[in-house]
Design a protein around this motif. Structure first.
Motif, PDB file in Angstrom:
ATOM      1  N   GLY A 131      48.284  -1.835 -12.315  1.00 24.66           N
ATOM      2  CA  GLY A 131      49.251  -2.793 -13.459  1.00 24.66           C
ATOM      3  C   GLY A 131      48.503  -3.458 -14.108  1.00 24.66           C
ATOM      4  N   HIS A 132      47.104  -3.526 -14.349  1.00 27.58           N
ATOM      5  CA  HIS A 132      46.551  -4.577 -15.076  1.00 27.58           C
ATOM      6  C   HIS A 132      46.295  -4.342 -16.345  1.00 27.58           C
ATOM      7  CE1 HIS A 132      45.259  -7.004 -11.662  1.00 27.58           C
ATOM      8  NE2 HIS A 132      45.014  -6.054 -11.213  1.00 27.58           N
ATOM      9  N   THR A 133      46.116  -5.115 -17.436  1.00 28.87           N
ATOM     10  CA  THR A 133      46.201  -4.891 -18.862  1.00 28.87           C
ATOM     11  C   THR A 133      44.550  -4.431 -18.924  1.00 28.87           C
ATOM     12  OG1 THR A 133      47.827  -6.240 -19.339  1.00 28.87           O
ATOM     13  CG2 THR A 133      46.380  -5.810 -21.479  1.00 28.87           C
ATOM     14  N   LEU A 134      44.297  -3.515 -19.461  1.00 29.88           N
ATOM     15  CA  LEU A 134      42.949  -2.800 -19.673  1.00 29.88           C
ATOM     16  C   LEU A 134      42.374  -2.823 -21.030  1.00 29.88           C
ATOM     17  CD1 LEU A 134      42.674  -0.252 -16.870  1.00 29.88           C
ATOM     18  CD2 LEU A 134      42.316  -2.592 -16.715  1.00 29.88           C
ATOM     19  N   ALA A 135      41.284  -3.086 -21.424  1.00 33.18           N
ATOM     20  CA  ALA A 135      40.634  -2.882 -22.864  1.00 33.18           C
ATOM     21  C   ALA A 135      39.043  -2.193 -22.465  1.00 33.18           C
ATOM     22  CB  ALA A 135      40.285  -4.163 -23.607  1.00 33.18           C
ATOM     23  N   TYR A 136      38.827  -1.543 -23.440  1.00 29.79           N
ATOM     24  CA  TYR A 136      37.461  -0.779 -23.393  1.00 29.79           C
ATOM     25  C   TYR A 136      36.770  -1.247 -24.496  1.00 29.79           C
ATOM     26  CZ  TYR A 136      33.942   3.007 -23.694  1.00 29.79           C
ATOM     27  OH  TYR A 136      32.873   3.470 -23.894  1.00 29.79           O
ATOM     28  N   TRP A 137      35.651  -1.653 -24.289  1.00 24.62           N
ATOM     29  CA  TRP A 137      34.668  -2.079 -25.540  1.00 24.62           C
ATOM     30  C   TRP A 137      33.345  -1.269 -25.474  1.00 24.62           C
ATOM     31  CZ3 TRP A 137      36.443  -5.595 -29.208  1.00 24.62           C
ATOM     32  CH2 TRP A 137      37.524  -6.272 -28.691  1.00 24.62           C
ATOM     33  N   ARG A 138      32.799  -0.831 -26.520  1.00 23.04           N
ATOM     34  CA  ARG A 138      31.655   0.138 -26.811  1.00 23.04           C
ATOM     35  C   ARG A 138      30.745  -0.748 -27.450  1.00 23.04           C
ATOM     36  NH1 ARG A 138      29.757   4.935 -25.551  1.00 23.04           N
ATOM     37  NH2 ARG A 138      28.011   5.841 -26.685  1.00 23.04           N
ATOM     38  N   GLN A 139      29.666  -1.163 -26.893  1.00 20.26           N
ATOM     39  CA  GLN A 139      28.633  -1.834 -27.721  1.00 20.26           C
ATOM     40  C   GLN A 139      28.048  -0.898 -28.656  1.00 20.26           C
ATOM     41  OE1 GLN A 139      25.045  -2.866 -25.405  1.00 20.26           O
ATOM     42  NE2 GLN A 139      25.030  -4.800 -26.305  1.00 20.26           N
ATOM     43  N   GLU A 140      28.015  -1.182 -30.026  1.00 19.05           N
ATOM     44  CA  GLU A 140      27.243  -0.612 -31.048  1.00 19.05           C
ATOM     45  C   GLU A 140      26.099  -1.169 -31.733  1.00 19.05           C
ATOM     46  OE1 GLU A 140      28.927   2.084 -31.726  1.00 19.05           O
ATOM     47  OE2 GLU A 140      30.740   1.782 -30.595  1.00 19.05           O
ATOM     48  N   ALA A 141      25.568  -0.696 -32.786  1.00 20.59           N
ATOM     49  CA  ALA A 141      24.246  -1.316 -33.457  1.00 20.59           C
ATOM     50  C   ALA A 141      24.602  -2.831 -33.791  1.00 20.59           C
ATOM     51  CB  ALA A 141      24.001  -0.524 -34.772  1.00 20.59           C
ATOM     52  N   LYS A 142      25.514  -3.123 -34.018  1.00 24.46           N
ATOM     53  CA  LYS A 142      25.979  -4.556 -34.070  1.00 24.46           C
ATOM     54  C   LYS A 142      27.478  -4.791 -33.614  1.00 24.46           C
ATOM     55  CE  LYS A 142      23.119  -5.809 -38.284  1.00 24.46           C
ATOM     56  NZ  LYS A 142      23.120  -6.172 -39.524  1.00 24.46           N
ATOM     57  N   GLY A 143      27.252  -5.644 -32.725  1.00 23.97           N
ATOM     58  CA  GLY A 143      28.595  -5.986 -32.033  1.00 23.97           C
ATOM     59  C   GLY A 143      29.343  -4.836 -31.197  1.00 23.97           C
ATOM     60  N   TRP A 144      30.700  -5.015 -31.020  1.00 21.73           N
ATOM     61  CA  TRP A 144      31.319  -4.197 -30.111  1.00 21.73           C
ATOM     62  C   TRP A 144      32.403  -3.528 -30.861  1.00 21.73           C
ATOM     63  CZ3 TRP A 144      30.114  -4.197 -25.090  1.00 21.73           C
ATOM     64  CH2 TRP A 144      29.023  -4.976 -24.544  1.00 21.73           C
ATOM     65  N   THR A 145      32.983  -2.340 -30.495  1.00 19.97           N
ATOM     66  CA  THR A 145      34.042  -1.626 -30.986  1.00 19.97           C
ATOM     67  C   THR A 145      34.985  -1.558 -29.782  1.00 19.97           C
ATOM     68  OG1 THR A 145      32.719  -0.350 -32.653  1.00 19.97           O
ATOM     69  CG2 THR A 145      34.879   0.381 -32.117  1.00 19.97           C
ATOM     70  N   ARG A 146      36.295  -2.017 -30.073  1.00 20.96           N
ATOM     71  CA  ARG A 146      37.528  -1.752 -28.993  1.00 20.96           C
ATOM     72  C   ARG A 146      38.007  -0.392 -29.364  1.00 20.96           C
ATOM     73  NH1 ARG A 146      42.371  -5.707 -27.543  1.00 20.96           N
ATOM     74  NH2 ARG A 146      43.127  -4.252 -25.789  1.00 20.96           N
ATOM     75  N   ALA A 147      38.065   0.408 -28.230  1.00 24.09           N
ATOM     76  CA  ALA A 147      38.753   1.734 -28.156  1.00 24.09           C
ATOM     77  C   ALA A 147      40.302   1.528 -27.773  1.00 24.09           C
ATOM     78  CB  ALA A 147      38.038   2.641 -27.344  1.00 24.09           C
ATOM     79  N   ARG A 148      40.974   2.301 -28.594  1.00 26.06           N
ATOM     80  CA  ARG A 148      42.434   2.037 -28.223  1.00 26.06           C
ATOM     81  C   ARG A 148      43.178   3.630 -27.591  1.00 26.06           C
ATOM     82  NH1 ARG A 148      44.149  -2.760 -29.943  1.00 26.06           N
ATOM     83  NH2 ARG A 148      42.976  -3.113 -31.620  1.00 26.06           N
TER      84      ARG A 148
END
Length: 148
Positions: A131-148
């Motif tokens: 039941g936790h709130t989860l987020a997935y972040w992928r490291q990109e060439a510059k910074g991070w992208t959050r997947a939805r």
């Protein structure tokens, strides 16, 4: 319930990604505990963080260090949280760990290591099912992208 972010490292290791995340943690007035996979990893990370000056200097100590209760960042391979941290950073962890009583959890895993990716998937499912709130972040060439 903790807010848990999975950080898929694709271009750097945890030692390079952690300083920015830890700097933001300190800027927010929070304390952190970093759990590593083993005592050797604790020693390596401890040494690496002493060399960081950008984005900020990161005051910390590791298991065996002095005044653990005073440290804004504590590094360990165990379950100890002597500094009362509300943010938990996981590096090199295989199995899902209890994430209470933390307010936020940062699960950093090596995207080049198939076993690490598979273990992160297992942790994701277990934490989602709890039941936790989860987020997935992928490291990109510059910074991070959050997947939805």
């Amino acid at each position: 319930m903790a807010e848990i972010g999975f950080y898929h490292l694709t271009r750097t290791g945890a030692h390079e990604a952690l300083p920015v995340l830890l700097g933001k943690t300190l800027d927010a007035g929070k304390r952190a505990v970093i759990r590593c996979g083993d005592p050797k990893a604790v020693a390596v990370l401890d040494e690496a963080l002493w060399k960081v000056s950008e984005p900020v200097w990161l005051p910390h100590a590791a298991t065996g260090g002095k005044y653990p209760e005073r440290q804004p960042i504590w590094i360990t391979a165990a379950d100890d949280v002597p500094n009362g941290a509300s943010f938990l950073f996981l590096t090199g962890i295989g199995d899902a760990l209890p994430v209470e009583p933390f307010e936020r959890v940062f699960d950093l895993f090596d995207g080049q290591d198939e076993a690490a990716v598979a273990a992160a998937r297992v942790r994701w499912v277990a934490l989602r099912d709890a039941g936790h709130t989860l987020a997935y972040w992928r490291q990109e060439a510059k910074g991070w992208t959050r997947a939805r």
